[in-house]
Design a protein around this motif. Structure first.
Motif, PDB file in Angstrom:
ATOM      1  N   PRO A  65       0.807  -1.229   0.000  1.00  0.00           N
ATOM      2  CA  PRO A  65       0.000   0.000   0.000  1.00  0.00           C
ATOM      3  C   PRO A  65       0.835   1.271   0.000  1.00  0.00           C
ATOM      4  O   PRO A  65       0.326   2.337  -0.346  1.00  0.00           O
ATOM      5  CB  PRO A  65      -0.798  -0.126   1.294  1.00  0.00           C
ATOM      6  CG  PRO A  65       0.036  -0.994   2.188  1.00  0.00           C
ATOM      7  CD  PRO A  65       0.711  -1.964   1.273  1.00  0.00           C
ATOM      8  N   GLU A  66       2.095   1.156   0.355  1.00  0.00           N
ATOM      9  CA  GLU A  66       2.926   2.352   0.484  1.00  0.00           C
ATOM     10  C   GLU A  66       3.117   3.085  -0.846  1.00  0.00           C
ATOM     11  O   GLU A  66       3.384   4.290  -0.871  1.00  0.00           O
ATOM     12  CB  GLU A  66       4.294   1.984   1.066  1.00  0.00           C
ATOM     13  CG  GLU A  66       4.247   1.346   2.451  1.00  0.00           C
ATOM     14  CD  GLU A  66       3.894  -0.131   2.431  1.00  0.00           C
ATOM     15  OE1 GLU A  66       3.618  -0.693   3.506  1.00  0.00           O
ATOM     16  OE2 GLU A  66       3.899  -0.730   1.318  1.00  0.00           O
ATOM     17  N   GLN A  67       3.001   2.357  -1.976  1.00  0.00           N
ATOM     18  CA  GLN A  67       3.264   2.984  -3.273  1.00  0.00           C
ATOM     19  C   GLN A  67       2.006   3.538  -3.939  1.00  0.00           C
ATOM     20  O   GLN A  67       2.081   4.091  -5.040  1.00  0.00           O
ATOM     21  CB  GLN A  67       3.943   1.978  -4.211  1.00  0.00           C
ATOM     22  CG  GLN A  67       3.269   0.603  -4.282  1.00  0.00           C
ATOM     23  CD  GLN A  67       2.077   0.546  -5.206  1.00  0.00           C
ATOM     24  OE1 GLN A  67       2.118   1.082  -6.292  1.00  0.00           O
ATOM     25  NE2 GLN A  67       1.001  -0.098  -4.762  1.00  0.00           N
ATOM     26  N   LEU A  68       0.833   3.424  -3.291  1.00  0.00           N
ATOM     27  CA  LEU A  68      -0.411   3.853  -3.939  1.00  0.00           C
ATOM     28  C   LEU A  68      -0.433   5.357  -4.205  1.00  0.00           C
ATOM     29  O   LEU A  68      -0.861   5.796  -5.278  1.00  0.00           O
ATOM     30  CB  LEU A  68      -1.612   3.440  -3.087  1.00  0.00           C
ATOM     31  CG  LEU A  68      -1.902   1.937  -3.044  1.00  0.00           C
ATOM     32  CD1 LEU A  68      -3.042   1.635  -2.078  1.00  0.00           C
ATOM     33  CD2 LEU A  68      -2.232   1.410  -4.442  1.00  0.00           C
ATOM     34  N   HIS A  69      -0.007   6.149  -3.249  1.00  0.00           N
ATOM     35  CA  HIS A  69       0.034   7.600  -3.474  1.00  0.00           C
ATOM     36  C   HIS A  69       1.030   7.953  -4.581  1.00  0.00           C
ATOM     37  O   HIS A  69       0.735   8.788  -5.452  1.00  0.00           O
ATOM     38  CB  HIS A  69       0.414   8.336  -2.189  1.00  0.00           C
ATOM     39  CG  HIS A  69      -0.746   8.627  -1.284  1.00  0.00           C
ATOM     40  ND1 HIS A  69      -1.624   9.663  -1.518  1.00  0.00           N
ATOM     41  CD2 HIS A  69      -1.173   8.019  -0.150  1.00  0.00           C
ATOM     42  CE1 HIS A  69      -2.542   9.684  -0.556  1.00  0.00           C
ATOM     43  NE2 HIS A  69      -2.290   8.689   0.286  1.00  0.00           N
ATOM     44  N   ALA A  70       2.170   7.318  -4.567  1.00  0.00           N
ATOM     45  CA  ALA A  70       3.237   7.672  -5.508  1.00  0.00           C
ATOM     46  C   ALA A  70       2.850   7.378  -6.951  1.00  0.00           C
ATOM     47  O   ALA A  70       3.334   8.040  -7.886  1.00  0.00           O
ATOM     48  CB  ALA A  70       4.515   6.926  -5.144  1.00  0.00           C
ATOM     49  N   THR A  71       1.988   6.381  -7.160  1.00  0.00           N
ATOM     50  CA  THR A  71       1.634   5.984  -8.527  1.00  0.00           C
ATOM     51  C   THR A  71       0.317   6.576  -9.010  1.00  0.00           C
ATOM     52  O   THR A  71      -0.104   6.284 -10.133  1.00  0.00           O
ATOM     53  CB  THR A  71       1.553   4.445  -8.621  1.00  0.00           C
ATOM     54  OG1 THR A  71       0.525   3.956  -7.725  1.00  0.00           O
ATOM     55  CG2 THR A  71       2.879   3.807  -8.264  1.00  0.00           C
ATOM     56  N   LEU A  72      -0.340   7.389  -8.198  1.00  0.00           N
ATOM     57  CA  LEU A  72      -1.637   7.945  -8.597  1.00  0.00           C
ATOM     58  C   LEU A  72      -1.568   8.650  -9.949  1.00  0.00           C
ATOM     59  O   LEU A  72      -2.456   8.473 -10.796  1.00  0.00           O
ATOM     60  CB  LEU A  72      -2.142   8.931  -7.530  1.00  0.00           C
ATOM     61  CG  LEU A  72      -3.132   8.420  -6.506  1.00  0.00           C
ATOM     62  CD1 LEU A  72      -3.458   9.517  -5.507  1.00  0.00           C
ATOM     63  CD2 LEU A  72      -4.413   7.912  -7.160  1.00  0.00           C
ATOM     64  N   ALA A  73      -0.555   9.453 -10.150  1.00  0.00           N
ATOM     65  CA  ALA A  73      -0.466  10.254 -11.372  1.00  0.00           C
ATOM     66  C   ALA A  73       0.328   9.572 -12.478  1.00  0.00           C
ATOM     67  O   ALA A  73       0.331  10.056 -13.616  1.00  0.00           O
ATOM     68  CB  ALA A  73       0.154  11.614 -11.063  1.00  0.00           C
ATOM     69  N   THR A  74       0.983   8.465 -12.181  1.00  0.00           N
ATOM     70  CA  THR A  74       1.881   7.855 -13.167  1.00  0.00           C
ATOM     71  C   THR A  74       1.366   6.557 -13.763  1.00  0.00           C
ATOM     72  O   THR A  74       1.775   6.171 -14.858  1.00  0.00           O
ATOM     73  CB  THR A  74       3.252   7.574 -12.532  1.00  0.00           C
ATOM     74  OG1 THR A  74       3.098   6.638 -11.435  1.00  0.00           O
ATOM     75  CG2 THR A  74       3.880   8.857 -12.011  1.00  0.00           C
ATOM     76  N   LYS A  75       0.496   5.854 -13.061  1.00  0.00           N
ATOM     77  CA  LYS A  75       0.112   4.517 -13.510  1.00  0.00           C
ATOM     78  C   LYS A  75      -0.691   4.542 -14.810  1.00  0.00           C
ATOM     79  O   LYS A  75      -0.467   3.709 -15.708  1.00  0.00           O
ATOM     80  CB  LYS A  75      -0.673   3.805 -12.411  1.00  0.00           C
ATOM     81  CG  LYS A  75      -0.991   2.349 -12.718  1.00  0.00           C
ATOM     82  CD  LYS A  75       0.236   1.541 -13.109  1.00  0.00           C
ATOM     83  CE  LYS A  75       1.253   1.405 -11.995  1.00  0.00           C
ATOM     84  NZ  LYS A  75       2.355   0.480 -12.373  1.00  0.00           N
ATOM     85  N   LEU A  76      -1.634   5.467 -14.955  1.00  0.00           N
ATOM     86  CA  LEU A  76      -2.407   5.517 -16.197  1.00  0.00           C
ATOM     87  C   LEU A  76      -1.515   5.762 -17.411  1.00  0.00           C
ATOM     88  O   LEU A  76      -1.642   5.046 -18.418  1.00  0.00           O
ATOM     89  CB  LEU A  76      -3.509   6.574 -16.102  1.00  0.00           C
ATOM     90  CG  LEU A  76      -4.348   6.759 -17.365  1.00  0.00           C
ATOM     91  CD1 LEU A  76      -5.007   5.458 -17.788  1.00  0.00           C
ATOM     92  CD2 LEU A  76      -5.409   7.838 -17.157  1.00  0.00           C
ATOM     93  N   PRO A  77      -0.602   6.738 -17.378  1.00  0.00           N
ATOM     94  CA  PRO A  77       0.297   6.887 -18.532  1.00  0.00           C
ATOM     95  C   PRO A  77       1.120   5.624 -18.808  1.00  0.00           C
ATOM     96  O   PRO A  77       1.371   5.286 -19.971  1.00  0.00           O
ATOM     97  CB  PRO A  77       1.194   8.058 -18.132  1.00  0.00           C
ATOM     98  CG  PRO A  77       0.385   8.853 -17.158  1.00  0.00           C
ATOM     99  CD  PRO A  77      -0.414   7.835 -16.406  1.00  0.00           C
ATOM    100  N   GLU A  78       1.523   4.923 -17.758  1.00  0.00           N
ATOM    101  CA  GLU A  78       2.294   3.691 -17.952  1.00  0.00           C
ATOM    102  C   GLU A  78       1.454   2.635 -18.672  1.00  0.00           C
ATOM    103  O   GLU A  78       1.941   1.957 -19.586  1.00  0.00           O
ATOM    104  CB  GLU A  78       2.756   3.141 -16.601  1.00  0.00           C
ATOM    105  CG  GLU A  78       3.854   3.950 -15.928  1.00  0.00           C
ATOM    106  CD  GLU A  78       4.181   3.419 -14.542  1.00  0.00           C
ATOM    107  OE1 GLU A  78       3.741   2.281 -14.223  1.00  0.00           O
ATOM    108  OE2 GLU A  78       4.856   4.118 -13.769  1.00  0.00           O
ATOM    109  N   ILE A  79       0.194   2.490 -18.258  1.00  0.00           N
ATOM    110  CA  ILE A  79      -0.685   1.505 -18.889  1.00  0.00           C
ATOM    111  C   ILE A  79      -0.960   1.897 -20.334  1.00  0.00           C
ATOM    112  O   ILE A  79      -0.895   1.064 -21.252  1.00  0.00           O
ATOM    113  CB  ILE A  79      -1.998   1.370 -18.100  1.00  0.00           C
ATOM    114  CG1 ILE A  79      -1.734   0.823 -16.688  1.00  0.00           C
ATOM    115  CG2 ILE A  79      -2.988   0.464 -18.839  1.00  0.00           C
ATOM    116  CD1 ILE A  79      -1.143  -0.561 -16.651  1.00  0.00           C
TER     117      ILE A  79
END
Length: 663
Positions: free
Chosen positions: A493-507
């Motif tokens: 769960p620690e990485q959920l905040h960090a990936t909020l803005a980055t995961k969609l572009p990665e997908i």
């Protein structure tokens, strides 16, 4: 005036309202013709099967009136009833949901006040949880009168509504206004921050702001209208924004921030509501049309709940406005999927086909686990105790919050008579494409935190089954997203905040790797299929019988794993399938097929790749075995992190990192 009356005041709980000229297709939700003395019962209703029930009681009794005339509506509060005709306000927006007030508040008596001119009669009726209609009282009126009815809520333990009908005399009858009220000690109303999260839908946002500006009484207790704008097409750049902003009298504020998804936008609304001292955060989706009276009703109800309660509104279909999408939802604990609270509930109920009085299941009170954040009012007292949204980006944030609130002792109520019109997702397929990552990850996170069953009940098994279905359907981009979701679960769960803005572009960056993610506008953009080269000559196939499903699945997967695709299928598709026909058990028989997307805006070419299927299937098996092995440890890890990652402090750090122009 008595001493008791002098120490109390009249509070309005619900006003009778009528549609505007722009809402002619919503008329059945507000008023309809005739009066009901019987009700159509469903075939599975015990009473409907009873041989003692007279046959004529199975259908609605009507006055046989000519129907409601839209041109008889004078305003949002007033309408004319033509001589000799009857109209009923036993409708979704104007019947009083007595059982909800009985269950969740201490209110035990309400007063109905009806102001009329002309001659006729006012008939008050009620229903019980079975939908049986009972006459309460009829009063004749003549001239200008205000007629009152004091009505008890005591018998409404399991369900039921109150409403009234109007019957016009020879000279006609006019409803001036009507309202459901409460005599109570003076009290102040709660203050609301109304927040809309948007991503490149400035036209919808401005339209709702315009609706709100046109209904200033609905905003009396709204401290602030907050738009969290996460897109590149800004609301403040929309034509007419300055005029609407001015009409809202300084209540509108826009916050620009990076795209943190729905959870990031709604969490910002919660955060700001706590910070500005509001009593409630009212969350709204951007692609809705709001019934502004809902704000007053939700606030009146929430203010009088026995303890802080989340109060949500229902969702009607924006493109078929008399259709109610759902009357309430719970989470199936064994599967962690949304479910209907009662077996007899209908999805997609059309009030233009069967009104409230004709539909027995609508009279049973529906208790829910959560309410969709298309319209949901959350007390800031709840936010202070259990935190803000989980940082889940787009899926499961509302359901998870309802489950978290319930675990802390706070209920959620989906309140009838409060609603928005929202773009329905039934004509979409968000299980395919980029959203599949968020569906898979967020459902698993919710399961890890809340499932009462070992290894999450059926969730892992269904996850494996879904992987197989996507793979035999040649939906490799979708499956890549699901595999990424499984991998990210182990990161914790620690990485959920960090990936909020980055995961969609990665997908989205993965799209270029897959043919099934490439969308073209027309079928002519693809090579023409060769007649008869597809399975069974291209005729769509049905779902195998349940008893044959396992063996059929094994054979199908085995065939796709080892059989070389038809060489011509790489050059020309074997067929074209409409979206409704593109079910996994049909797609599995093709080596190559063009498929229309759910929105009908384009199509993609699916081509079978045994090597890719073998690789992804092996990866899915490996990740699910690991997840099963580490389940208990991960569950403890995610549960232990909820308080921290939903805290005001954690979210403030995320907002600061993704602020625009220092906001």
């Amino acid at each position: 005036m008595s001493v008791v009356e002098a120490q109390t005041k009249l509070a309005v709980l619900q006003r009778v309202i009528l549609p505007t000229e722009a809402q002619v297709d919503t008329l059945p939700l507000y008023v309809d013709a005739g009066s009901a003395s019987g009700i159509r019962l469903r075939e599975n209703d015990e009473l409907a099967r009873s041989p003692k029930l007279p046959e004529d009681k199975l259908q609605l009794f009507s006055s046989g009136g000519a129907g409601v005339h839209f041109d008889d509506i004078n305003s949002r509060r007033s309408m004319n009833v033509r001589a000799g005709e009857q109209v009923s306000f036993g409708t979704y927006f104007n019947a009083f949901p007595a059982s909800y007030w009985r269950r969740w508040t201490d209110v035990r008596t309400v007063r109905l006040e009806v102001t009329t001119t002309g001659s006729g009669a006012i008939a008050v009726s009620k229903s019980n949880a079975r939908g049986s209609i009972q006459h309460v009282e009829t009063v004749s009126v003549n001239g200008a009168e205000t007629t009152t009815f004091d009505l008890t809520l005591v018998p409404f333990g399991d369900g039921g509504w109150y409403w009234f009908d109007l019957a016009a005399g020879h000279e006609g009858l006019t409803l001036v206004d009507a309202q459901w009220t409460l005599q109570e000690a003076p009290r102040s109303s709660g203050q609301v921050t109304l927040e809309i999260t948007t991503m490149n839908k400035p036209d919808f946002c401005l339209n709702n702001a315009r609706i709100l500006a046109a209904n200033p009484d609905a905003l009396e207790n709204v401290k602030e209208i907050l738009i969290v704008d996460q897109g590149s097409k800004k609301v403040r750049d929309e034509e007419g924004f300055a005029e609407v902003s001015a009409a809202l009298g300084g209540k509108l504020r826009i916050i620009d921030q990076g795209n943190l998804g729905g959870s990031g936008g709604f969490a910002r609304g919660m955060y700001e509501a706590v910070e500005n001292g509001s009593d409630y955060a009212l969350l709204l989706d951007d692609d809705v049309v709001v019934e502004p009276e809902s704000i007053l009703r939700m606030l009146a109800f929430a203010d009088r709940c026995k303890k802080p309660t989340i109060v949500g509104g229902h969702m009607f279909d924006l493109h078929n406005r008399s259709v109610l999408h759902t009357f309430g939802e719970v989470v199936d604990p064994h599967r962690i999927v949304p479910a209907a609270p009662h077996a007899d509930m209908e999805m997609r109920h059309d009030f233009s086909v069967a009104n409230l009085r004709q539909t027995s299941w609508l009279h049973r009170r529906v208790d829910v686990d959560y309410n969709g954040w298309w319209m949901c009012m959350i007390p800031t007292a709840v936010i202070r105790e259990i935190g803000l949204s989980l940082p889940l980006f787009i899926k499961w944030d509302d359901a998870e919050y309802g489950l978290r609130a319930r675990a802390a002792g706070f209920a959620t109520v989906s309140l009838p008579g409060a609603a928005v019109w929202h773009v329905s997702w039934l004509d979409k397929d968000d299980m395919v494409g980029w959203q599949s990552y968020f569906h898979e990850r967020n459902r698993l996170i919710t399961t890890l935190i809340y499932s009462p069953y070992p290894k999450g009940g059926r969730v892992l098994r269904e996850s494996v089954q879904a992987d197989v279905k996507h793979l035999v359907s040649m939906q490799y981009f979708t499956e890549h997203g699901r595999l990424e979701a499984l991998k990210d679960i182990f990161k914790g769960p620690e990485q959920l905040h960090a990936t909020l803005a980055t995961k969609l572009p990665e997908i989205n960056a993965l799209r270029a790797q897959y043919d099934d993610a490439q969308l073209k506008e027309n079928v002519d953009d693809f090579p023409a299929p060769v007649l008869g080269r597809g399975p069974m000559g291209g005729t769509p196939m049905g779902l195998p019988h349940k008893k044959d499903l396992v063996s059929w699945g094994i054979k199908t997967v085995a065939r796709q794993l080892v059989k070389t695709p038809d060489p011509d299928a790489a050059i020309r598709p074997q067929g074209v399938l409409a979206h409704r026909d593109s079910r996994w058990f049909r797609l599995a028989h093709y080596d190559s097929v063009v498929v229309t997307n759910a929105e009908g805006t384009g199509m993609s070419w699916y081509r079978r790749d045994p090597k890719l299927l073998r690789s992804m299937l092996a990866e899915s098996a490996r990740l699910h075995l690991r997840l099963a092995k580490e389940w208990d440890e991960l569950a403890e890890r995610y549960r232990g992190a909820v308080a921290e990652i939903t805290s005001m402090e954690s979210w403030k750090k995320t907002f600061d990192e993704h602020s625009v122009d220092g906001q």
